[in-house]
Design an enzyme around this catalytic site. Structure first.
Site, PDB file in Angstrom:
ATOM      1  N   LYS A 161     -20.444 -74.648 115.766  1.00 42.82           N
ATOM      2  CA  LYS A 161     -21.058 -73.382 116.164  1.00 42.82           C
ATOM      3  C   LYS A 161     -20.409 -72.932 117.464  1.00 42.82           C
ATOM      4  O   LYS A 161     -20.048 -73.769 118.309  1.00 42.82           O
ATOM      5  CB  LYS A 161     -22.559 -73.597 116.393  1.00 42.82           C
ATOM      6  CG  LYS A 161     -23.375 -72.342 116.369  1.00 42.82           C
ATOM      7  CD  LYS A 161     -23.847 -72.016 114.967  1.00 42.82           C
ATOM      8  CE  LYS A 161     -24.608 -70.707 114.932  1.00 42.82           C
ATOM      9  NZ  LYS A 161     -25.069 -70.363 113.597  1.00 42.82           N
ATOM     10  N   TYR A 213     -36.110 -58.243 102.999  1.00 38.62           N
ATOM     11  CA  TYR A 213     -36.050 -57.118 102.066  1.00 38.62           C
ATOM     12  C   TYR A 213     -35.563 -57.575 100.685  1.00 38.62           C
ATOM     13  O   TYR A 213     -36.195 -57.307  99.663  1.00 38.62           O
ATOM     14  CB  TYR A 213     -35.125 -56.016 102.614  1.00 38.62           C
ATOM     15  CG  TYR A 213     -34.861 -54.929 101.592  1.00 38.62           C
ATOM     16  CD1 TYR A 213     -35.793 -53.912 101.385  1.00 38.62           C
ATOM     17  CD2 TYR A 213     -33.723 -54.950 100.800  1.00 38.62           C
ATOM     18  CE1 TYR A 213     -35.590 -52.936 100.413  1.00 38.62           C
ATOM     19  CE2 TYR A 213     -33.505 -53.980  99.828  1.00 38.62           C
ATOM     20  CZ  TYR A 213     -34.435 -52.977  99.640  1.00 38.62           C
ATOM     21  OH  TYR A 213     -34.234 -52.028  98.671  1.00 38.62           O
ATOM     22  N   GLY A 250     -41.579 -60.694 108.136  1.00 37.04           N
ATOM     23  CA  GLY A 250     -40.260 -60.152 108.488  1.00 37.04           C
ATOM     24  C   GLY A 250     -39.542 -59.643 107.259  1.00 37.04           C
ATOM     25  O   GLY A 250     -39.206 -60.415 106.359  1.00 37.04           O
ATOM     26  N   VAL A 251     -39.340 -58.318 107.215  1.00 41.27           N
ATOM     27  CA  VAL A 251     -38.647 -57.754 106.054  1.00 41.27           C
ATOM     28  C   VAL A 251     -37.395 -57.013 106.513  1.00 41.27           C
ATOM     29  O   VAL A 251     -37.217 -55.824 106.278  1.00 41.27           O
ATOM     30  CB  VAL A 251     -39.574 -56.868 105.179  1.00 41.27           C
ATOM     31  CG1 VAL A 251     -40.466 -57.758 104.332  1.00 41.27           C
ATOM     32  CG2 VAL A 251     -40.452 -55.928 106.021  1.00 41.27           C
TER      33      VAL A 251
HETATM   34  P1  NAI Z   1     -33.096 -59.245 110.621  1.00 42.88           P
HETATM   35  O1  NAI Z   1     -33.001 -59.024 112.086  1.00 42.88           O
HETATM   36  O2  NAI Z   1     -32.390 -58.315 109.695  1.00 42.88           O
HETATM   37  O3  NAI Z   1     -34.645 -59.232 110.165  1.00 42.88           O
HETATM   38  C1  NAI Z   1     -35.658 -59.869 110.868  1.00 42.88           C
HETATM   39  C2  NAI Z   1     -36.905 -58.996 110.729  1.00 42.88           C
HETATM   40  O4  NAI Z   1     -38.017 -59.700 111.250  1.00 42.88           O
HETATM   41  C3  NAI Z   1     -36.818 -57.681 111.494  1.00 42.88           C
HETATM   42  O5  NAI Z   1     -37.174 -56.622 110.622  1.00 42.88           O
HETATM   43  C4  NAI Z   1     -37.829 -57.855 112.630  1.00 42.88           C
HETATM   44  O6  NAI Z   1     -38.454 -56.627 113.014  1.00 42.88           O
HETATM   45  C5  NAI Z   1     -38.822 -58.789 111.996  1.00 42.88           C
HETATM   46  N1  NAI Z   1     -39.630 -59.562 112.932  1.00 42.88           N
HETATM   47  C6  NAI Z   1     -39.275 -60.144 114.104  1.00 42.88           C
HETATM   48  N2  NAI Z   1     -40.302 -60.795 114.640  1.00 42.88           N
HETATM   49  C7  NAI Z   1     -41.350 -60.643 113.794  1.00 42.88           C
HETATM   50  C8  NAI Z   1     -42.695 -61.088 113.787  1.00 42.88           C
HETATM   51  N3  NAI Z   1     -43.196 -61.840 114.782  1.00 42.88           N
HETATM   52  N4  NAI Z   1     -43.488 -60.744 112.750  1.00 42.88           N
HETATM   53  C9  NAI Z   1     -43.004 -60.000 111.742  1.00 42.88           C
HETATM   54  N5  NAI Z   1     -41.739 -59.538 111.697  1.00 42.88           N
HETATM   55  C10 NAI Z   1     -40.923 -59.862 112.711  1.00 42.88           C
HETATM   56  O7  NAI Z   1     -32.643 -60.766 110.379  1.00 42.88           O
HETATM   57  P2  NAI Z   1     -32.262 -61.453 109.006  1.00 42.88           P
HETATM   58  O8  NAI Z   1     -30.786 -61.463 108.841  1.00 42.88           O
HETATM   59  O9  NAI Z   1     -33.117 -60.906 107.920  1.00 42.88           O
HETATM   60  O10 NAI Z   1     -32.675 -62.966 109.288  1.00 42.88           O
HETATM   61  C11 NAI Z   1     -34.032 -63.383 109.220  1.00 42.88           C
HETATM   62  C12 NAI Z   1     -34.110 -64.882 109.448  1.00 42.88           C
HETATM   63  O11 NAI Z   1     -33.326 -65.568 108.469  1.00 42.88           O
HETATM   64  C13 NAI Z   1     -33.554 -65.356 110.805  1.00 42.88           C
HETATM   65  O12 NAI Z   1     -34.315 -66.457 111.239  1.00 42.88           O
HETATM   66  C14 NAI Z   1     -32.149 -65.801 110.467  1.00 42.88           C
HETATM   67  O13 NAI Z   1     -31.673 -66.774 111.396  1.00 42.88           O
HETATM   68  C15 NAI Z   1     -32.370 -66.411 109.097  1.00 42.88           C
HETATM   69  N6  NAI Z   1     -31.158 -66.482 108.274  1.00 42.88           N
HETATM   70  C16 NAI Z   1     -30.478 -65.355 107.921  1.00 42.88           C
HETATM   71  C17 NAI Z   1     -29.361 -65.423 107.103  1.00 42.88           C
HETATM   72  C18 NAI Z   1     -28.667 -64.201 106.624  1.00 42.88           C
HETATM   73  O14 NAI Z   1     -27.860 -64.303 105.674  1.00 42.88           O
HETATM   74  N7  NAI Z   1     -28.944 -63.018 107.160  1.00 42.88           N
HETATM   75  C19 NAI Z   1     -28.830 -66.730 106.664  1.00 42.88           C
HETATM   76  C20 NAI Z   1     -29.655 -67.869 107.030  1.00 42.88           C
HETATM   77  C21 NAI Z   1     -30.766 -67.729 107.824  1.00 42.88           C
END
Ligand code: NAI
Length: 349
Positions: free
Chosen positions: A80, A187, A181-182
């Site tokens: 990392k 989503y 979290g969507v």
């Molecule tokens: P993102 O930033 O697109 O979505 C996260 C969502 O969670 C946002 O809409 C935000 O407003 C919401 N959020 C934050 N705090 C919140 C709370 N306390 N209650 C409700 N909603 C809340 O991030 P993404 O890419 O969807 O990632 C989500 C999780 O999945 C993270 O922990 C990330 O490390 C993990 N992840 C993502 C991968 C990917 O391919 N994008 C791969 C592996 C893990």
């Protein structure tokens, strides 16, 4: 800064401190293990409170990548990088190109991709000066691009496996899933769950995102503080880490926790707490491995996009194996996954 004494130091093979006065670049690349292949893991751009904190994060996250890559059956070790931001940080092309040169100097022992604070666009800049990079724009029919849909598909397959194991249901039809979290991952997860006939309960800081789930997938929005304690067949954390802890676990009204957020357990004891409460926990770094499977397929160029979806589907049976071992040994699923990952790495090493 005491690297060897840091609590996240775990016999890491190498740590590189990168500095460039011209561009202002300060970065740390941590290589935890190359036993299974090049140490792969994204680059995080973050404003750390101190250099110690940045080092700790790089050490912790690179060990996590070793486990994640091992459990996804990838020819990747764990690594990392963190780029240390600041209030006056300037993410210039020259800075990202210089970072790429440092990655290049490691001669393939470390392969980078995007993480928090990075994007496909930025990775394209890094790729001007190094070959050892993935997460670039997708070429037609090939693996690559935004990994989120693949991450979500793997989570969906993992939820199906958990539901089969815990509830004996062969289908998601009529079951309820509470998604915290969507954003990107949440989503697409909602999309797959809706297509499979599940009922969705969602929460997000961003009201527009909740509305989109309501409009497109008939989801019901609830208050942020209520999402984890919903009476639902599955709770799927897809936002932050550390959401499973001694405060939240007693409030859970589900028997399955299976979602995509990284580092869901606040501490190792929380895996035991979930186990003792009779809640089946799908270890986060196993269920959310779809994104890195996509990255690996892009890097090695060894799969079409269709084949990548098949590889991601294997997350379901992988989790079933963990659930079965947990049931037969009485160990929490989190412990079983860590043991399996360490075994795979030790055997390769
Ligand atoms: P993102 O930033 O697109 O979505 C996260 C969502 O969670 C946002 O809409 C935000 O407003 C919401 N959020 C934050 N705090 C919140 C709370 N306390 N209650 C409700 N909603 C809340 O991030 P993404 O890419 O969807 O990632 C989500 C999780 O999945 C993270 O922990 C990330 O490390 C993990 N992840 C993502 C991968 C990917 O391919 N994008 C791969 C592996 C893990």
């Amino acid at each position: 800064m005491a690297a060897f004494e840091d609590s996240a130091f775990d016999a890491h093979e190498r740590v590189l401190f990168c500095h460039d006065a011209r561009t202002g670049l300060k970065a740390i690349i941590a290589i935890h293990s190359t036993a299974l292949g090049p140490a792969a893991g994204g680059t995080r751009l973050w404003s750390y409170a101190s250099d110690d904190e940045a080092l700790h994060d790089a050490l912790r996250l690179s060990q996590g990548m070793s486990y994640k890559n091992a459990m996804a059956d990838l020819r990747f070790g764990g690594g990392k990088a963190v780029i240390i931001g600041s209030p006056d940080f300037k993410g210039t092309d020259a800075l990202y190109e210089r970072f790429g040169e440092f990655v290049e100097q490691l001669n393939g022992d470390y392969v980078t991709a995007e993480d928090v604070g990075m994007s496909v666009d930025i990775m394209e800049k890094v790729a001007r000066t190094t070959r050892f990079v993935a997460g670039l724009s997708q070429k037609k029919g090939r693996a690559g691009g935004d990994p989120s849909p693949k991450t979500s598909f793997g989570i969906f397959k993992g939820i199906e496996a958990a539901v089969r194991f815990k509830l004996g249901n062969e289908s998601m039809k009529g079951l309820s899933v509470a998604v915290q979290g969507v954003g990107h991952v949440g989503y697409y997860l909602c999309k797959y769950l809706h297509e499979a006939g599940a009922n969705l309960i969602v929460a997000d800081f961003d009201d527009a995102r909740v509305k989109r789930i309501a409009d497109e997938f008939d989801g019901r929005g609830v208050a942020l503080g209520d999402i984890l304690s919903q009476r639902a067949d599955v709770v799927a954390p897809c936002a932050l880490g550390a959401v499973m802890n001694e405060r939240s676990i007693p409030e859970l009204q589900t028997t399955i926790v299976a979602g995509g957020a990284n580092n869901q357990l606040e501490s190792a004891e929380d895996g035991q707490r979930l186990h003792d409460a009779g809640i089946l926990y799908a270890p986060d770094y196993v269920i959310n491995g779809g994104g890195i499977i996509n990255v690996a397929s892009e890097y090695y160029g060894d799969a079409s996009d269709d084949e990548v979806w098949d590889r991601v589907s294997a997350i379901g049976p992988k989790l079933t194996g963990i659930f079965e071992e947990s049931a037969s040994t009485g160990k929490p699923t989190s412990v079983v996954a860590d043991e399996q990952a360490r075994r795979i790495i030790a055997e390769a090493g």
